[in-house]
Design a protein around this motif. Structure first.
Motif, mmCIF file in Angstrom:
data_model
loop_
_atom_site.group_PDB
_atom_site.id
_atom_site.type_symbol
_atom_site.label_atom_id
_atom_site.label_comp_id
_atom_site.label_asym_id
_atom_site.label_seq_id
_atom_site.Cartn_x
_atom_site.Cartn_y
_atom_site.Cartn_z
ATOM 1 N N HIS A 178 86.599 70.927 86.811
ATOM 2 C CA HIS A 178 85.698 70.978 85.902
ATOM 3 C C HIS A 178 84.613 70.530 85.668
ATOM 4 C CE1 HIS A 178 84.902 69.873 81.716
ATOM 5 N NE2 HIS A 178 84.681 68.393 81.787
ATOM 6 N N GLN A 180 80.839 69.241 84.585
ATOM 7 C CA GLN A 180 79.622 68.694 83.246
ATOM 8 C C GLN A 180 78.694 68.675 83.100
ATOM 9 O OE1 GLN A 180 81.531 67.740 79.851
ATOM 10 N NE2 GLN A 180 78.498 67.862 79.712
ATOM 11 N N GLY A 344 83.416 63.770 83.634
ATOM 12 C CA GLY A 344 82.708 63.105 82.371
ATOM 13 C C GLY A 344 82.443 62.006 82.325
ATOM 14 N N SER A 348 78.049 61.270 82.486
ATOM 15 C CA SER A 348 78.253 60.785 81.210
ATOM 16 C C SER A 348 77.768 59.082 81.330
ATOM 17 C CB SER A 348 78.538 60.886 79.915
ATOM 18 O OG SER A 348 80.057 59.531 80.578
ATOM 19 N N THR A 420 73.727 61.558 76.924
ATOM 20 C CA THR A 420 74.938 62.316 75.898
ATOM 21 C C THR A 420 73.901 62.515 74.199
ATOM 22 O OG1 THR A 420 76.184 60.378 75.147
ATOM 23 C CG2 THR A 420 76.346 61.823 77.769
ATOM 24 N N GLU A 489 85.942 61.714 74.477
ATOM 25 C CA GLU A 489 85.506 62.675 74.681
ATOM 26 C C GLU A 489 86.949 63.462 73.951
ATOM 27 O OE1 GLU A 489 84.797 65.102 78.271
ATOM 28 O OE2 GLU A 489 85.018 63.455 79.637
ATOM 29 N N LEU A 642 79.546 71.674 76.473
ATOM 30 C CA LEU A 642 80.014 72.175 78.162
ATOM 31 C C LEU A 642 79.335 72.538 78.346
ATOM 32 C CD1 LEU A 642 83.655 73.359 78.129
ATOM 33 C CD2 LEU A 642 82.748 71.671 79.244
ATOM 34 N N GLY A 645 76.339 69.010 77.610
ATOM 35 C CA GLY A 645 76.596 67.748 77.698
ATOM 36 C C GLY A 645 76.183 66.223 76.397
#
Length: 795
Positions: A178, A180, A344, A348, A420, A489, A642, A645
């Protein structure tokens, strides 16, 4: 107990208080059993005709399986079954929390050292071990992927080549689980305003949860073709969703009950032996018990992600932060587990509890042939906090500012926007937490010039009589962190609670039934306190957690008091209203207050807001029982974009600050942490004693990763080098310092009782505080955890 005359309650005029409700330090119901050794853990379970299960694990980290010969194992007396991938009974042969990428038993190849390859069931544990050792597996080595360079090289082996379909194009390489990014403002323009810019590269080691109770469980086949599974886990219903398809059974035929859990800290969120014991039980038709030994436990669960973190911060000469750039690379190991969510979180929360308008952030999680990594207390925020707090100290030093005052100058508060774009909409007392730990009196200096009466055991290495104070210097360091609470999320985070109230032996008794896993955090205590508070009864029974009630989610993310506590409160309120409805039906005609007053249940009675007692709960219920099972959700979150963010990805934040005082033997490179003070906002302390225990426990785990804890993986073979408590060290009582705790109760208006999740936040800031103190004592940069003697002496 009150009586009745022609249906009218009598002798109920005296109001009494319910003891043991929220806000009180009630004792744990399982505490005495645990400290006396009488508590039954999952490894203590027994069935008279049970077999023992054993796993054969891979001896290499990445290889093709050429052949598996089980004939000698099957021929051994006492062996009832041997299973490999080809013996699995259902079409679904993979499992996983977020992606079903983990084979139940290795298929075609192995991807990490210690991966399960085959199973044995035998009538004695030693027989099972010997039979497993007789299984012959021929491997053909494959190229290893062990770090970012080897994972993302143009010719890198693809560890999960089919998984790139899941990424919707937002990752540049299939070996990335993943990615981010978070972009807000204009970093390049902000950079021009900076008078000081500092950079840092940080390395965070792989930490083990190191729970003392190893993975264990008992699977019992049932006459209806089902299986009853008794297991130590953190999330019964998540396990159920993964287990049932592999067994080829509907979920209602996999009946799970939580057994005694000897610690978790994230390491029991993933499946360990649950599927394997159930497979053997269904294959043999006999109960099967599996218990990992300590060596096997190091391979049987995920670990904290090791990380490389690259940071840049800028500040003006008056100390205001201008911008931040960072790149975080998390090693997820061979299978995905919860790596995507950890990425994530790391992204964040990478800016910390500070006001920074212009950020450029990227976090990625990799597939490698290293041990799988997933959830551990702090969940991505721990690694980030270690790096950004080191950066704060660097900036303060460059600007000639006090490190605490520099942090306070840039501290977020309620209303601050996260990177974010999400506003922090509840109290964020970052500056006050720092003020409190700094204002606390320092431990007295030790006078080692006169050793008469001095206890050298308190010195670094003093228990080995290595010093009498020569070369020992003191350092003080500070850190503060921010952690999200609950699942994020856009995850549908909910909990279910079934609450029942009835009269048993002349007394009103409440029963609380949830699937919440008690892993040592004290849920069994809090759940009873909530029921006493809301229902006004003294006697509360906590039903064993199982899958016969709706999901309570995972005991992780500091969410259970918030979520399952909220569900219990909600269900109790509904039960209370039904009890009052019964009372109005029975007695409303005799007393107008039943219809006009605000009524509560307290001390076993129905009481008006003016304090008048109308009836006992026993009189109201009589032979009736009231039961409610309801789900409860927190307010919704949303997925992070994506590309940018941006998004309201978290439901709540928690904050903790630490001050560490250390003494360092600069000649031998030994460290003694003298004190590790913490200040934390807990929203509302439902059980003050439990709150302090949680904070002290999390602080100690942060201390461990600062100075001693790391799983060492050989970069040439990807094999674990220290899978034992002889070589993987965790803090003992002799390593653990005084941990004074100062907690604030600034209620979150969106949370039940105003609570704020507390279990994870202290794990964040304790590590960088200790590192800061060691830097203060030695003048060394120290950008890696854990700090080892050679880092301090250069030898």
């Amino acid at each position: 107990m009150a009586g009745t005359t022609t249906g009218i309650p009598t002798n109920v005029t005296q109001r009494s208080r319910t003891r043991g409700g929220i806000g009180e330090s009630t004792l744990r119901p399982d505490g005495t059993l645990k400290v006396t050794g009488e508590f039954a853990y999952s490894s203590d379970m027994w069935h008279e005709d049970m077999l023992w299960g054993q796993i054969l694990r891979s001896t290499v980290a990445h290889a093709e399986i050429v052949s598996i010969d089980t004939s000698e194992a099957l021929a051994q007396a006492g062996v009832y079954a041997v299973m490999t991938y080809d013996d699995l009974p259902a079409p679904m042969k993979y499992y996983g929390m977020e992606f079903q990428d983990t084979p139940v038993l290795a298929h075609g190849k192995v991807r990490h050292h210690g991966e399960p390859v085959a199973l044995v069931a035998a009538d004695h544990p030693e027989t099972a071990r010997r039979a497993a050792a007789k299984i012959k597996v021929e491997y053909r080595d494959l190229p290893l992927v062990t770090d970012e360079a080897s994972a993302l090289a143009p010719d890198a082996p693809l560890l999960h080549p089919g998984r790139d379909d899941h990424h919707a194009g937002h990752v540049p390489h299939p070996n990335i689980v993943h990615r981010q990014p978070i972009v807000r403002g204009d970093v390049e323009e902000a950079r021009k305003r900076a008078d000081v810019i500092v950079e840092g590269e940080y390395t965070f080691g792989m930490q083990d949860q190191a729970f003392l109770g190893p993975e264990s469980g008992l699977a019992v086949p049932a006459e209806d073709g089902a299986v009853d599974l008794y297991v130590a886990t953190q999330w019964l219903h998540s396990d159920l969703r993964q287990i049932a398809p592999v067994l080829g059974l509907p979920e209602e035929k996999v009946r799970m009950t939580l057994s005694g859990v000897g610690g978790a800290f994230g390491g029991r969120e993933d499946i360990s032996m649950q599927i394997l014991a159930s497979l053997l039980a269904l294959r043999t038709g006999k109960p099967v018990k599996m218990v990992y030994n300590r060596y096997e436990s190091f391979f049987g669960h995920v670990h904290r992600h090791p990380a490389k973190l690259y940071y840049e911060h800028g500040a003006t000469k008056d100390g205001k932060l201008t911008h931040m750039k960072c790149r975080i690379v998390l090693d997820g190991g061979a299978y995905a587990s919860s790596t995507a969510s950890v990425v994530g979180n790391a992204a964040s929360l990478s800016a910390g509890p500070y006001v920074i308008d212009d950020v450029d952030i990227e976090a990625i999680g990799l597939y490698t042939n290293n041990p799988p990594c997933g959830a551990m207390r702090g969940f991505g925020a721990v690694q980030a906090c270690f790096a950004y707090e080191a950066q704060m100290d660097k900036l303060a030093a460059r600007l000639g500012m006090d490190p605490v005052e520099f942090r306070q100058l840039n501290a977020m508060e309620q209303g601050t926007l996260m990177p974010t774009g999400q506003p922090v909409d509840s109290p964020a007392p970052v500056a006050e937490l720092l003020r409190r730990v700094k204002a606390r009196p320092l431990p007295p200096e030790r006078q080692w010039e006169t050793t008469e009466g001095a206890d050298v055991r308190a010195l670094p290495g003093g228990l080995s009589n290595t010093t009498h104070g020569e070369g020992v210097v003191r350092g003080v360091g500070y850190a503060v962190g921010i952690k999200n609470v609950g699942f994020s999320e856009g995850f549908d985070d909910y909990s279910t609670a079934k609450v029942r109230i009835e009269v048993i032996n002349g007394e009103a008794v409440a029963t609380v039934h949830t699937a919440a896993a008690e892993v040592g955090q004290g849920g069994v205590t809090i759940h009873a306190q909530i029921a006493r508070t809301e229902l006004g009864v003294q006697q509360v029974t906590i039903h064993p957690a199982d899958t016969q009630v709706g999901s309570a989610g995972s005991t992780s993310a500091a969410r259970q008091t918030y979520m399952t506590g909220g569900a219990i409160k909600n269900s109790c309120e509904l039960v209370r209203e039904k009890v009052l409805e019964i009372g109005r039906r029975k007695f409303g005609g005799y007393h107008p207050e039943w219809a006009t007053a605000e009524l509560v249940l307290e001390g076993g009675k129905v009481v008006t807001d003016g304090g008048e007692v109308l009836a006992t709960i026993v009189d109201v219920l009589g032979d009736e029982a009231v039961e409610v099972e309801e789900e409860w959700r927190h307010r919704p979150t949303e997925a992070f974009d994506l590309r940018t963010g941006q998004g309201n990805g978290h439901v709540q934040y928690s904050f903790a600050a630490h001050r560490a005082v250390v003494e360092v033997d600069t000649e031998l490179g030994l460290v003694k942490v003298i004190e590790l003070a913490c200040a934390q906002d807990v929203g509302k302390a439902l059980n003050p004693l439990s709150v302090v225990g949680q904070i002290q426990g999390g602080t100690t785990q942060g201390l461990g990763v600062a100075v001693m804890e790391e799983i060492i993986v050989d970069p040439k073979t990807a094999k674990v080098k220290n899978p034992s408590f002889t070589d993987y060290l965790i803090p003992t009582i002799l390593d653990t310092p005084t941990i004074p705790v100062d907690y604030l109760e600034l209620a979150d208006p969106n949370a039940p009782y105003g609570v704020r999740g507390i279990g994870e936040a202290p794990t964040l800031s304790s590590t960088p505080a200790v590192l800061a103190a060691i830097r203060n004592a030695t003048g060394l940069e120290l950008n890696k955890t854990p700090v080892r003697p050679e880092h301090l002496t250069g030898v």
